[in-house]
Design a protein around this motif. Structure first.
Motif, PDB file in Angstrom:
ATOM      1  N   PHE A  57       0.847  -1.186   0.000  1.00 35.36           N
ATOM      2  CA  PHE A  57       0.000   0.000   0.000  1.00 35.36           C
ATOM      3  C   PHE A  57       0.892   1.250   0.000  1.00 35.36           C
ATOM      4  CE2 PHE A  57      -2.943   2.891   2.535  1.00 35.36           C
ATOM      5  CZ  PHE A  57      -3.770   3.143   1.447  1.00 35.36           C
ATOM      6  N   CYS A  58       0.481   2.270  -0.727  1.00 35.53           N
ATOM      7  CA  CYS A  58       1.259   3.518  -0.843  1.00 35.53           C
ATOM      8  C   CYS A  58       1.306   4.222   0.515  1.00 35.53           C
ATOM      9  CB  CYS A  58       0.583   4.404  -1.886  1.00 35.53           C
ATOM     10  SG  CYS A  58       1.109   6.122  -1.841  1.00 35.53           S
ATOM     11  N   ILE A  59       2.500   4.353   1.079  1.00 37.80           N
ATOM     12  CA  ILE A  59       2.600   4.963   2.417  1.00 37.80           C
ATOM     13  C   ILE A  59       2.284   6.462   2.366  1.00 37.80           C
ATOM     14  CG2 ILE A  59       5.083   5.583   2.495  1.00 37.80           C
ATOM     15  CD1 ILE A  59       4.997   4.121   5.349  1.00 37.80           C
ATOM     16  N   ASP A  95       7.257   2.602  -0.605  1.00 46.68           N
ATOM     17  CA  ASP A  95       7.838   3.870  -0.137  1.00 46.68           C
ATOM     18  C   ASP A  95       8.902   4.333  -1.143  1.00 46.68           C
ATOM     19  OD1 ASP A  95      10.066   2.256   0.358  1.00 46.68           O
ATOM     20  OD2 ASP A  95       9.656   2.082   2.491  1.00 46.68           O
ATOM     21  N   ALA A  96       8.687   3.934  -2.421  1.00 45.73           N
ATOM     22  CA  ALA A  96       9.717   4.146  -3.454  1.00 45.73           C
ATOM     23  C   ALA A  96      10.134   5.606  -3.605  1.00 45.73           C
ATOM     24  CB  ALA A  96       9.217   3.608  -4.791  1.00 45.73           C
ATOM     25  N   CYS A  97       9.199   6.547  -3.422  1.00 49.21           N
ATOM     26  CA  CYS A  97       9.584   7.950  -3.642  1.00 49.21           C
ATOM     27  C   CYS A  97      10.550   8.437  -2.559  1.00 49.21           C
ATOM     28  CB  CYS A  97       8.362   8.854  -3.757  1.00 49.21           C
ATOM     29  SG  CYS A  97       7.134   8.575  -2.513  1.00 49.21           S
ATOM     30  N   PHE A  98      10.654   7.694  -1.464  1.00 51.41           N
ATOM     31  CA  PHE A  98      11.617   8.045  -0.409  1.00 51.41           C
ATOM     32  C   PHE A  98      12.851   7.136  -0.456  1.00 51.41           C
ATOM     33  CE2 PHE A  98       7.269   8.590   1.502  1.00 51.41           C
ATOM     34  CZ  PHE A  98       7.184   9.939   1.201  1.00 51.41           C
ATOM     35  N   TYR A 106      -0.465  12.254   2.738  1.00 49.65           N
ATOM     36  CA  TYR A 106      -0.969  13.362   1.942  1.00 49.65           C
ATOM     37  C   TYR A 106      -2.224  13.072   1.118  1.00 49.65           C
ATOM     38  CZ  TYR A 106      -1.080  16.935  -1.700  1.00 49.65           C
ATOM     39  OH  TYR A 106      -1.483  17.915  -2.553  1.00 49.65           O
ATOM     40  N   PHE A 107      -2.216  11.970   0.345  1.00 47.68           N
ATOM     41  CA  PHE A 107      -3.273  11.831  -0.663  1.00 47.68           C
ATOM     42  C   PHE A 107      -4.662  11.714  -0.068  1.00 47.68           C
ATOM     43  CE2 PHE A 107       0.231   9.773  -3.199  1.00 47.68           C
ATOM     44  CZ  PHE A 107       0.496  10.938  -3.881  1.00 47.68           C
ATOM     45  N   SER A 108      -4.803  10.866   0.932  1.00 49.60           N
ATOM     46  CA  SER A 108      -6.147  10.569   1.427  1.00 49.60           C
ATOM     47  C   SER A 108      -6.697  11.724   2.241  1.00 49.60           C
ATOM     48  CB  SER A 108      -6.103   9.321   2.305  1.00 49.60           C
ATOM     49  OG  SER A 108      -5.606   8.265   1.551  1.00 49.60           O
ATOM     50  N   PRO A 166      10.982   9.741  -8.210  1.00 43.76           N
ATOM     51  CA  PRO A 166       9.631   9.967  -8.741  1.00 43.76           C
ATOM     52  C   PRO A 166       8.711   8.773  -8.491  1.00 43.76           C
ATOM     53  CG  PRO A 166      11.230   9.674 -10.533  1.00 43.76           C
ATOM     54  CD  PRO A 166      11.991   9.537  -9.257  1.00 43.76           C
ATOM     55  N   CYS A 167       7.401   9.050  -8.479  1.00 44.15           N
ATOM     56  CA  CYS A 167       6.410   7.975  -8.370  1.00 44.15           C
ATOM     57  C   CYS A 167       5.969   7.591  -9.768  1.00 44.15           C
ATOM     58  CB  CYS A 167       5.203   8.462  -7.578  1.00 44.15           C
ATOM     59  SG  CYS A 167       3.867   7.233  -7.549  1.00 44.15           S
ATOM     60  N   PHE A 168       5.933   6.278 -10.041  1.00 38.33           N
ATOM     61  CA  PHE A 168       5.431   5.823 -11.344  1.00 38.33           C
ATOM     62  C   PHE A 168       4.107   5.087 -11.187  1.00 38.33           C
ATOM     63  CE2 PHE A 168      10.181   5.741 -12.009  1.00 38.33           C
ATOM     64  CZ  PHE A 168      10.211   6.922 -12.738  1.00 38.33           C
ATOM     65  N   TYR A 169       3.499   5.189 -10.009  1.00 40.32           N
ATOM     66  CA  TYR A 169       2.274   4.420  -9.745  1.00 40.32           C
ATOM     67  C   TYR A 169       1.063   5.333  -9.586  1.00 40.32           C
ATOM     68  CZ  TYR A 169       6.030   1.168  -8.556  1.00 40.32           C
ATOM     69  OH  TYR A 169       7.170   0.416  -8.574  1.00 40.32           O
ATOM     70  N   GLY A 170       0.922   6.247 -10.525  1.00 36.33           N
ATOM     71  CA  GLY A 170      -0.313   7.031 -10.554  1.00 36.33           C
ATOM     72  C   GLY A 170      -0.207   8.419  -9.955  1.00 36.33           C
ATOM     73  N   VAL A 171       0.973   8.850  -9.582  1.00 36.52           N
ATOM     74  CA  VAL A 171       1.115  10.190  -9.026  1.00 36.52           C
ATOM     75  C   VAL A 171       2.057  10.997  -9.920  1.00 36.52           C
ATOM     76  CG1 VAL A 171       1.820  11.547  -7.037  1.00 36.52           C
ATOM     77  CG2 VAL A 171       0.783   9.318  -6.714  1.00 36.52           C
ATOM     78  N   ASP A 172       1.633  12.205 -10.208  1.00 33.20           N
ATOM     79  CA  ASP A 172       2.383  13.019 -11.149  1.00 33.20           C
ATOM     80  C   ASP A 172       3.495  13.778 -10.417  1.00 33.20           C
ATOM     81  OD1 ASP A 172       3.062  14.251 -13.448  1.00 33.20           O
ATOM     82  OD2 ASP A 172       1.481  15.768 -13.353  1.00 33.20           O
TER      83      ASP A 172
HETATM   84  S1  SF4 Z   1       6.239   5.898  -5.045  1.00 35.47           S
HETATM   85 FE1  SF4 Z   1       5.519   7.114  -3.281  1.00 35.47          FE
HETATM   86  S2  SF4 Z   1       3.643   8.134  -3.950  1.00 35.47           S
HETATM   87 FE2  SF4 Z   1       4.095   6.514  -5.424  1.00 35.47          FE
HETATM   88  S3  SF4 Z   1       2.907   4.741  -4.724  1.00 35.47           S
HETATM   89 FE3  SF4 Z   1       4.943   4.541  -3.824  1.00 35.47          FE
HETATM   90  S4  SF4 Z   1       4.833   5.595  -1.825  1.00 35.47           S
HETATM   91 FE4  SF4 Z   1       3.038   6.201  -3.026  1.00 35.47          FE
END
Ligand code: SF4
Length: 303
Positions: A73-75, A278-281, A80-82, A219-225
């Motif tokens: 699940f996207c941390i 937590d890929a963006c971090f 932020y998102f929810s 960067p996020c490649f799972y639906g976030v710009d």
């Molecule tokens: S890369 Fe970051 S924003 Fe994108 S799904 Fe993973 S945790 Fe969420």
């Protein structure tokens, strides 16, 4: 959706949320539970990662058509998102964000007179920071409630006002104070810099930033710009360099482990198999971004 069928599918890692609700005789699928509240529907359950539901007049039929994958699940949904009035795993997003503020206060204490949120997403974390540190919470920055509610097309000159149009400093409160500002993230750093300037203009004595997520370096490649890596401040600089670049008195981020603790993982992040995406971090992508690699994106080198 057809006239007789409603179908919903959640990705095998469950990166994005999906919930099932009931409204009278009908069924509802939504990303967040707050949408069910708004239309008066009852929350039934979360759709599981990799689950497909087919809903007809006979009821809900569930199946798992994909190879099972570890849940990721996207941390950042928690950060932020929810919406804060949504629930995940029976836990309120508001409470998780408040807990992030508590962890942030434990990890990054600083002497100051006020804790102020950058509205709106920084609010619950700033409340948590204030409760844990004992430093009073105050609305040092006020969001313009009327933005985006006008039918009058803003002129170029008004659009150029940018952040100042959205946020304004509560001058009477800020003057002569040492202020801790709590924000959800730092992406390019442009807003952070402008807000700092606004606070200093208003007479703040010191400006300390506390960020409710770790540095966003990928960067996020799972639906976030999100922007490319070269536009992400944390991909170019260390924490100390960012602090110097933004010319603030201090800049500190919650650690990845601290964030995991705040979302309910008492032991922190499992290094070998992280419980969340937590890929963006971290730069560790649970699904290989093959299309991006083809376009020249470079994955983090193995440690
Ligand atoms: S890369 Fe970051 S924003 Fe994108 S799904 Fe993973 S945790 Fe969420």
């Amino acid at each position: 959706m057809t006239r007789t069928k409603l179908m919903g599918v959640r990705d095998p890692h469950g990166v994005r949320p999906l919930v099932l609700g009931k409204l009278g005789e009908g069924w509802v699928l939504s990303s967040e539970t707050c949408a069910l509240d708004i239309i008066g529907a009852e929350f039934i359950r979360e759709i599981a990662p990799g689950e497909m539901v087919v809903i007809t007049d006979k009821g809900v039929e569930s199946s798992f058509p994909f190879r099972p994958q570890p849940s990721k699940f996207c941390i950042f949904e928690h950060v932020y998102f929810s919406r804060p009035d949504s629930l995940y795993g029976g836990r309120s997003v508001y409470e998780t964000r408040r807990q992030i503020g508590v962890e942030l206060a434990r990890e990054t204490p600083v002497e100051a007179d006020l804790v102020c949120p950058i509205p709106d997403s920084g609010v619950p974390s700033a409340i948590g920071y204030s409760q844990e540190s004992g430093i009073p919470y105050a609305l040092g920055i006020i969001r313009n409630q009327y933005m985006g509610r006008t039918f009058i097309e803003p002129t170029e000159q008004i659009r150029n006002m940018g952040v100042r149009l959205k946020l304004n400093v509560n001058r009477a409160l800020i003057r002569g104070k040492r202020v801790i500002l709590v924000d959800d993230s730092v992406v390019r750093g442009t807003t952070t810099r402008k807000i700092k300037e606004m606070l200093l203009d208003a007479g703040a004595k010191e400006v300390h930033f506390r960020i409710a997520s770790p540095p966003t370096a990928w960067p996020c490649f799972y639906g976030v710009d999100t922007p490319n890596r070269d536009k992400l401040l944390a991909a170019q600089m260390t924490e100390d360099e960012m602090c110097e670049h933004l010319a603030v008195d201090s800049l500190k981020f919650i650690s990845l482990d601290g964030l995991y603790r705040a979302v309910g993982e008492a032991e922190g992040r499992k290094k070998d198999c992280p419980q969340y995406c937590d890929a963006c971090f971290s730069g560790e992508y649970p699904v290989r971004p093959a299309d991006q690699i083809e376009k020249g994106f470079e994955l983090k080198a193995a440690e």
